[in-house]
Design a protein around this motif. Structure first.
Motif, PDB file in Angstrom:
ATOM      1  N   ASP A 169       0.962  -1.304   0.036  1.00  0.00           N
ATOM      2  CA  ASP A 169       0.123  -0.056  -0.036  1.00  0.00           C
ATOM      3  C   ASP A 169       0.630   1.184  -0.079  1.00  0.00           C
ATOM      4  N   ALA A 170       0.288   2.449   0.402  1.00  0.00           N
ATOM      5  CA  ALA A 170       1.175   3.775   0.689  1.00  0.00           C
ATOM      6  C   ALA A 170       2.473   3.270   1.501  1.00  0.00           C
ATOM      7  N   SER A 171       3.499   2.810   1.253  1.00  0.00           N
ATOM      8  CA  SER A 171       4.376   1.932   2.054  1.00  0.00           C
ATOM      9  C   SER A 171       5.774   2.639   2.149  1.00  0.00           C
ATOM     10  N   CYS A 172       6.352   2.099   3.103  1.00  0.00           N
ATOM     11  CA  CYS A 172       7.830   2.272   3.486  1.00  0.00           C
ATOM     12  C   CYS A 172       8.590   0.971   3.244  1.00  0.00           C
ATOM     13  N   LEU A 173       7.953  -0.009   2.337  1.00  0.00           N
ATOM     14  CA  LEU A 173       8.720  -0.916   1.894  1.00  0.00           C
ATOM     15  C   LEU A 173       9.438  -0.701   0.793  1.00  0.00           C
ATOM     16  N   GLY A 174       9.184   0.402   0.039  1.00  0.00           N
ATOM     17  CA  GLY A 174       9.854   0.646  -1.319  1.00  0.00           C
ATOM     18  C   GLY A 174      11.250   0.824  -1.134  1.00  0.00           C
ATOM     19  N   PRO A 175      11.742   1.457  -0.073  1.00  0.00           N
ATOM     20  CA  PRO A 175      13.216   1.562   0.149  1.00  0.00           C
ATOM     21  C   PRO A 175      13.927   0.272   0.242  1.00  0.00           C
ATOM     22  N   LEU A 176      13.231  -0.774   0.390  1.00  0.00           N
ATOM     23  CA  LEU A 176      14.124  -1.990   0.689  1.00  0.00           C
ATOM     24  C   LEU A 176      14.486  -2.877  -0.627  1.00  0.00           C
ATOM     25  N   ALA A 177      13.644  -2.162  -1.965  1.00  0.00           N
ATOM     26  CA  ALA A 177      13.743  -2.889  -3.060  1.00  0.00           C
ATOM     27  C   ALA A 177      15.276  -3.074  -3.411  1.00  0.00           C
ATOM     28  N   GLY A 178      15.765  -4.361  -3.760  1.00  0.00           N
ATOM     29  CA  GLY A 178      17.167  -4.672  -4.418  1.00  0.00           C
ATOM     30  C   GLY A 178      18.215  -4.687  -3.173  1.00  0.00           C
ATOM     31  N   LEU A 179      17.653  -4.871  -1.999  1.00  0.00           N
ATOM     32  CA  LEU A 179      18.832  -5.196  -0.949  1.00  0.00           C
ATOM     33  C   LEU A 179      19.302  -6.495  -0.475  1.00  0.00           C
ATOM     34  N   GLU A 180      18.897  -7.293  -1.486  1.00  0.00           N
ATOM     35  CA  GLU A 180      19.260  -8.668  -0.994  1.00  0.00           C
ATOM     36  C   GLU A 180      20.644  -9.060  -0.857  1.00  0.00           C
ATOM     37  N   LYS A 181      21.578  -8.451  -1.706  1.00  0.00           N
ATOM     38  CA  LYS A 181      23.046  -8.658  -1.543  1.00  0.00           C
ATOM     39  C   LYS A 181      23.455  -8.314  -0.048  1.00  0.00           C
ATOM     40  N   GLN A 182      23.198  -7.307   0.522  1.00  0.00           N
ATOM     41  CA  GLN A 182      23.278  -6.895   1.986  1.00  0.00           C
ATOM     42  C   GLN A 182      22.774  -7.606   3.065  1.00  0.00           C
ATOM     43  N   ARG A 183      21.869  -8.666   2.776  1.00  0.00           N
ATOM     44  CA  ARG A 183      21.136  -9.269   3.783  1.00  0.00           C
ATOM     45  C   ARG A 183      21.918  -9.842   4.786  1.00  0.00           C
ATOM     46  N   GLU A 184      23.028 -10.307   4.509  1.00  0.00           N
ATOM     47  CA  GLU A 184      23.828 -10.957   5.529  1.00  0.00           C
ATOM     48  C   GLU A 184      24.503 -10.003   6.362  1.00  0.00           C
ATOM     49  N   GLN A 185      24.989  -8.773   5.812  1.00  0.00           N
ATOM     50  CA  GLN A 185      25.548  -7.880   6.461  1.00  0.00           C
ATOM     51  C   GLN A 185      24.638  -7.191   7.563  1.00  0.00           C
ATOM     52  N   TYR A 186      23.360  -7.155   7.025  1.00  0.00           N
ATOM     53  CA  TYR A 186      22.276  -6.279   7.838  1.00  0.00           C
ATOM     54  C   TYR A 186      22.081  -7.231   8.998  1.00  0.00           C
ATOM     55  N   LYS A 187      21.795  -8.726   8.605  1.00  0.00           N
ATOM     56  CA  LYS A 187      21.706  -9.539   9.923  1.00  0.00           C
ATOM     57  C   LYS A 187      22.838  -9.323  10.943  1.00  0.00           C
ATOM     58  N   ALA A 188      23.974  -9.240  10.597  1.00  0.00           N
ATOM     59  CA  ALA A 188      25.238  -8.985  11.399  1.00  0.00           C
ATOM     60  C   ALA A 188      25.195  -7.908  12.116  1.00  0.00           C
ATOM     61  N   ALA A 189      24.723  -6.739  11.629  1.00  0.00           N
ATOM     62  CA  ALA A 189      24.426  -5.423  12.208  1.00  0.00           C
ATOM     63  C   ALA A 189      23.253  -5.546  12.995  1.00  0.00           C
ATOM     64  N   VAL A 190      22.345  -6.031  12.840  1.00  0.00           N
ATOM     65  CA  VAL A 190      21.233  -6.086  13.757  1.00  0.00           C
ATOM     66  C   VAL A 190      21.432  -6.938  15.082  1.00  0.00           C
ATOM     67  N   ASP A 191      22.193  -8.176  14.834  1.00  0.00           N
ATOM     68  CA  ASP A 191      22.515  -8.946  15.639  1.00  0.00           C
ATOM     69  C   ASP A 191      23.752  -7.957  16.820  1.00  0.00           C
ATOM     70  N   ALA A 192      24.378  -7.243  16.198  1.00  0.00           N
ATOM     71  CA  ALA A 192      25.239  -6.263  16.940  1.00  0.00           C
ATOM     72  C   ALA A 192      24.428  -5.403  17.957  1.00  0.00           C
ATOM     73  N   LEU A 193      23.383  -4.815  17.310  1.00  0.00           N
ATOM     74  CA  LEU A 193      22.569  -3.887  18.318  1.00  0.00           C
ATOM     75  C   LEU A 193      21.878  -4.513  19.104  1.00  0.00           C
ATOM     76  N   ALA A 194      21.474  -5.735  19.129  1.00  0.00           N
ATOM     77  CA  ALA A 194      20.798  -6.422  20.134  1.00  0.00           C
ATOM     78  C   ALA A 194      21.833  -7.036  21.378  1.00  0.00           C
ATOM     79  N   ASP A 195      23.030  -7.284  21.071  1.00  0.00           N
ATOM     80  CA  ASP A 195      23.967  -7.700  21.961  1.00  0.00           C
ATOM     81  C   ASP A 195      24.452  -6.621  22.850  1.00  0.00           C
ATOM     82  N   ALA A 196      23.874  -6.739  24.019  1.00  0.00           N
ATOM     83  CA  ALA A 196      24.228  -5.791  25.188  1.00  0.00           C
ATOM     84  C   ALA A 196      25.445  -5.862  25.809  1.00  0.00           C
ATOM     85  N   ALA A 197      26.454  -6.797  25.418  1.00  0.00           N
ATOM     86  CA  ALA A 197      27.678  -6.638  25.687  1.00  0.00           C
ATOM     87  C   ALA A 197      28.329  -5.693  24.534  1.00  0.00           C
TER      88      ALA A 197
END
Length: 595
Positions: A169-197
């Motif tokens: 719909d009138a969305s904010c998903l559009g910005p994510l088009a074409g990001l598949e190449k970075q998904r592994e890096q994004y996962k590592a970044a999100v994991d770092a954000l959630a790591d309290a240490a």
């Protein structure tokens, strides 16, 4: 400072514009560097002034802060990052798809979500183990991604297919088009954000009830997705000793202490720090060294300061012009924490006091406003739209229509799409649109309005047109859509609210640009809670007033066609009498000459 105990490798400082997160991030970087740690300070704030704070030109390359051994800085320009990002996505379809389709894609990629995701795309490499950050003991980020952005990055793939098939719909998903190449890096970044240490989130607020409620919502949103290592910093608290015999300073002190005492329950368990309000501009190393010390001597206040309030147009001056039309739509807009809801109420009360019929409609949940306007005022009617109920109603409607034939993955994407900031704007504005028609015969004062980006998205899809046509149940009748009414200066006056501080003024200017893209020209600016417009003898407040004058000058001479200056008042703006006081000030005439 509690938030500096056993510092982890990564710090994120987040908060609304004008609360001081950049200054606190810079001061923290200096303190860690002074302790012998090698520090990289990264800003992704659209209103970044890190370079100004250090007196060094900083760009999109790691720059040594020569005056501070061990400190390096990097400013990611989010607008430039977003443009590069848009070009990467839109470039391949230019000349292939019709121009109207390309423009629609560009508009979908023009909102705040694109800017945030593009900036996140730039700094994710700094969150993972890489050559870029290997030499640094600490990496500090001025501005953190929202919970919405992080949730988006945690969802399954298939963004491009989902969008290409028109399921969004009138969305904010559009910005994510074409990001598949970075998904592994994004996962590592999100994991770092959630790591309290490894990561600590510092929520920066001011000692104001509305700001603390906003921070509580941010805290819960981030905690819900696993980012629980959070600290609260309440910045700019007026010291008790600064009040002295000054009535205004004493009132501000009491008001702030009451807000701190009644802090939202969600924040009570967080480690908390308070930073005293400073008289000086937080520019240069001396200022940064003093920021976290909570020590300030009277010698830091200049001996000679103009104690006379600045002369400028008042809110009453604007209301005079508005009232001359006898009816119309008045939209009060602005970023969080600038007081737009209170000023919307003040405009409505002032118009009603002049014998004009007024309907004030707001989606702000602030309890003090509800109590203030629960009394019956002659000529004034009030409606309060529940944004949560309206948003849930809108979500269910979209899921039952667009989502009915989607598979599990498609529904997951659509549900996340409907959790975007745009969704609440759309849902609330649809509720507002039912009231707008009244503006043909009375004043409708509207608080909490959607951005130009959201309006353009909806206008492009025809959502408003179809909705209104459906409500009228007769397509043969001529009608005017809310978008058409907003673009007509004879029917609508947009008031932009800001504070006399660098970041809020810049954010209001960006909002003005956003509205202009949608064909909506702001009618006036209102500078709220100005110390420069008030009477005070407190040395600290007098210096703060002197610091405001440059920003007031920028609004008066650069940004606004017309403006008003509203003073910081001794009494809380609650009740008809105090709301009307916002329309008055010590000075009543036009006055660039005194700036």
């Amino acid at each position: 400072m509690n938030f500096l105990d056993h510092p982890p490798r990564f710090f994120f400082f987040t908060g609304k514009g004008g609360v001081g997160k950049t200054s606190i991030a810079c001061a923290t970087a200096v303190k860690l560097a002074d302790a012998g740690k090698r520090v990289l300070l990264v800003s992704t704030d659209p209103a970044s002034n890190v370079g100004q704070v250090f007196g060094v030109a900083i760009g999109n390359a790691i720059t040594a802060i020569v005056a501070v051994p061990n400190l390096f800085a990097l400013e990611i320009d989010p607008q430039a990052a977003a443009q590069t990002y848009r070009d990467r996505i839109v470039g391949p379809v230019r000349g292939v798809l019709p121009d109207t389709v390309v423009r629609g894609i560009e508009e979908q990629l023009s909102g705040a979500c694109t800017t945030e995701i593009a900036a996140f795309d730039e700094f994710t490499a700094l969150l993972v183990d890489s050559a870029l950050t290997a030499d640094y003991d600490h990496v500090l980020f001025d501005t953190a991604p929202t919970g919405h952005t992080i949730r988006l990055l945690q969802l399954p793939g298939a963004w491009s297919g989902f969008l290409a098939e028109g399921k969004g719909d009138a969305s904010c998903l559009g910005p994510l088009a074409g990001l598949e190449k970075q998904r592994e890096q994004y996962k590592a970044a999100v994991d770092a954000l959630a790591d309290a240490a490894r990561t600590r989130l510092v929520l920066v607020a001011r000692a104001q009830a509305s700001t603390l409620r906003e921070v509580a919502r941010t805290h819960e949103e981030l905690a819900d997705i696993g980012l629980r290592q959070q600290y609260l910093v309440i910045n700019g608290v007026l010291p008790e000793g600064a009040a002295g015999d000054d009535e205004l300073a004493a009132a501000v002190f009491a008001r702030e202490q009451a807000a701190i005492t009644t802090i939202p329950d969600a924040l009570k368990a967080l480690p908390r720090d308070q930073i005293a309000l400073k008289s000086f501009n937080l520019v240069g190393l001396d200022a940064l060294h003093h920021l976290l010390d909570n020590v300030e001597t009277l010698a830091e206040h200049p001996a000679a300061t103009n104690a006379e309030p600045i002369v400028a147009p008042t809110l009453a001056t604007l209301v005079d012009e508005i009232a001359a039309d006898a009816h119309g739509l008045v939209m009060v807009m602005g970023k969080g924490g600038v007081g737009k809801t209170t000023l919307a109420a003040a405009v409505a009360v002032e118009l009603a006091h002049r014998g004009l019929p007024v309907h004030l409609t707001t989606s702000d949940p602030a309890a003090h406003l509800t109590e203030t306007l629960s009394e019956t005022l002659e000529n004034l009617s009030v409606s309060r739209i529940d944004p949560h109920a309206e948003t849930e109603r809108y979500r269910q409607h979209v899921l039952e229509t667009k989502g009915a034939k989607l598979d599990a993955q498609g529904r997951a994407l659509l549900k996340e799409d409907l959790r975007s900031p745009c969704t609440e704007e759309i849902a609330v504005f649809q509720a507002f649109s039912r009231i707008i028609r009244e503006a043909g015969k009375k004043f409708v004062v509207m608080d909490t309005a959607p951005t130009g980006h959201t309006l353009l998205l909806l206008d492009a899809t025809g959502a408003y047109h179809r909705e209104i046509a459906r409500q009228m149940d007769d397509k043969g009748i001529h009608f005017t859509t809310p978008m058409m009414q907003l673009q007509d200066p004879k029917q609508t006056k947009v008031l932009l609210v800001t504070l006399a501080e660098t970041t809020p003024v810049l954010e209001a200017a960006n909002l003005q640009d956003d509205l202009r893209r949608a064909g909506i020209e702001p009618w006036a600016w209102i500078i709220n809670n100005s110390i420069a417009a008030a009477r005070t003898c407190s040395p600290l407040l007098l210096q703060r007033a002197a610091n405001e004058r440059r920003e007031i000058d920028a609004v008066a001479k650069v940004h606004a066609q017309r403006y008003a200056l509203v003073p910081l008042l001794k009494d809380e703006p609650v009740g008809e009498e105090n709301l009307r006081a916002l329309s008055q000030s010590q000075a009543t005439t036009n006055a660039e000459a005194d700036l």
